[in-house]
Design an enzyme around this catalytic site. Sequence first.
Site, PDB file in Angstrom:
ATOM      1  CE1 TYR A 116     -10.956   2.376   8.335  1.00  0.00           C
ATOM      2  CE2 TYR A 116     -11.152   4.685   8.963  1.00  0.00           C
ATOM      3  CZ  TYR A 116     -10.384   3.626   8.542  1.00  0.00           C
ATOM      4  OH  TYR A 116      -9.044   3.801   8.338  1.00  0.00           O
ATOM      5  N   GLY A 170      -3.789  -2.194  -2.119  1.00  0.00           N
ATOM      6  CA  GLY A 170      -2.374  -1.989  -2.438  1.00  0.00           C
ATOM      7  C   GLY A 170      -2.151  -2.304  -3.905  1.00  0.00           C
ATOM      8  CB  ALA A 198      -2.027   1.337  11.058  1.00  0.00           C
ATOM      9  N   GLY A 258       0.833  -1.206   0.000  1.00  0.00           N
ATOM     10  CA  GLY A 258       0.000   0.000   0.000  1.00  0.00           C
ATOM     11  C   GLY A 258       0.861   1.247   0.000  1.00  0.00           C
ATOM     12  CG  PHE A 259       0.023   6.052   0.504  1.00  0.00           C
ATOM     13  CD1 PHE A 259       1.037   6.747  -0.126  1.00  0.00           C
ATOM     14  CD2 PHE A 259      -0.682   6.673   1.530  1.00  0.00           C
ATOM     15  CE1 PHE A 259       1.338   8.041   0.259  1.00  0.00           C
ATOM     16  CE2 PHE A 259      -0.396   7.959   1.915  1.00  0.00           C
ATOM     17  CZ  PHE A 259       0.636   8.647   1.285  1.00  0.00           C
TER      18      PHE A 259
END
Length: 330
Positions: free
Chosen positions: A149, A36, A117, A10-11
Site C-alpha cells: 500500500y 464509498g 491524495a 467516500g468519507f
Amino acid sequence: MQVLITGGAGFIGSHLAEALLARGDAVAILDDLSTGAFHNIAHLVQHPRFHFAIDSVHNSLVLDRLASQADAIVHLAAAVGVQLVVERPTETIETNVLGTHQVLAAARRYRCRTLIASTSEVYGKSEDLPFREDGDLVLGPSSRSRWGYAASKLLDEFLGLAAYREYELPVTIVRFFNTVGPRQTGRYGMVVPRFVRQALRGEPLTVYGDGEQSRCFCHVLDVVRALVALLDRPEVTSGEIYNIGSDQEVTINELARRVVQRTGSDSPIHHIPYSQAYAPGFEDMRRRVPDIAKIRAAIGWQPTCSLDQILDDVLAYERERLGTEEEGGG
Ligand code: UDP
C-alpha cells in the site's frame, strides 16, 4: 471553479464536496461505491451545481468526459484501510497506481489543476519524528502486504511530481495522517469509528497490541479546509508535497479510555494480540506524528478541533446511524 472529486462518495470526498458547493463551486464526483457509500452524498444530489457518476476511475471514457469539464481534480479514489489492504493486495496496488495514472493522463489533456491524495503510510517505519515531507521513507519488506500500500501510494506521488516537472501540470501531493470524523466507516479497520460503535453497543473495545502505540487524529473538516486552501493557491503549492494532520499525539489506550468516558459506556477495554487482529507478521507503527510547518507556512493552515470535539462529532453521527439501522432491522 468546477471541481471533479474522484472517490467523492467516500468519507473525505463527501465532506469536501459539501464545502466546495457551500462556497459556490460546481462539483462532479466519480465513485464506484466500492468503499464509498451513496448515503454520504444522498443529501447533495438535488443540488443544482452537483453532478455524480457511479463508475470507476479505470473507465477512461467517463473520466475523460468529467475531466474535460473540470478546472481542478481532487484524486481521492483509492484502496483505503489497513485491513482491506492486507486482505486484497492486488486490487490495492492496481486501484492506486493505475487509477492515478489515468487521472493524470486526463488532467494533462485538459490542463486541470490536480491534487493527489497520499498517506502518512509512506513514512513507513521511520523513527525520525515528527515526519517532515523531505524526510527519508523507511518501508519494510515486500513480503508484507502493508508495504504494498505504502509503495503504491509512493508511486502515485512520483507520477504526480513527474507530471509537474515534465509537463508543467499543476500537481500538489497531500499526505493524510489519521483523518477522522462523521461518515468514516470502521469496516476497514479504522480505530475511531470502531471504538465508538463498540462503546455504543456495550461491546468490549478492541485495543491491538499493548495499546501504547500512538497516533494524531485530525477532524475531517479541518482536513477539508486545508484541501480547499491548497486548491486555491496553485502558484504556491504546485509541485509540492504537504502533510495534513494534527500534531496532538494520543496513545490507543488513552483513546479507548476517552471513548468510554465520552460515550458514558460501561464497555470494558480488551487487549488483543496483533497476531489475532491482523495477518501473521503484521508490522504496526509505534508512533506517527506529522510536522505541519510546511503547510502552515504555505497557506496558514493548522488544525482547530480537539480530540474530544472529534469524538463528540463521531459519537453524534454513530448514534444516529445505529438508531436508523435498528429501526430498519439492520
Ligand atoms: N487499532 C486498535 N483497535 C482497532 C483498530 C485499530 O487498537 O479496533 C489500532 C491499530 O493497530 C493502530 C491504531 O489503532 O495502532 C490506528 O489504526 P487505524 O487502522 O485507524 O489507522 P493506521 O494508523 O493503522 O493507519
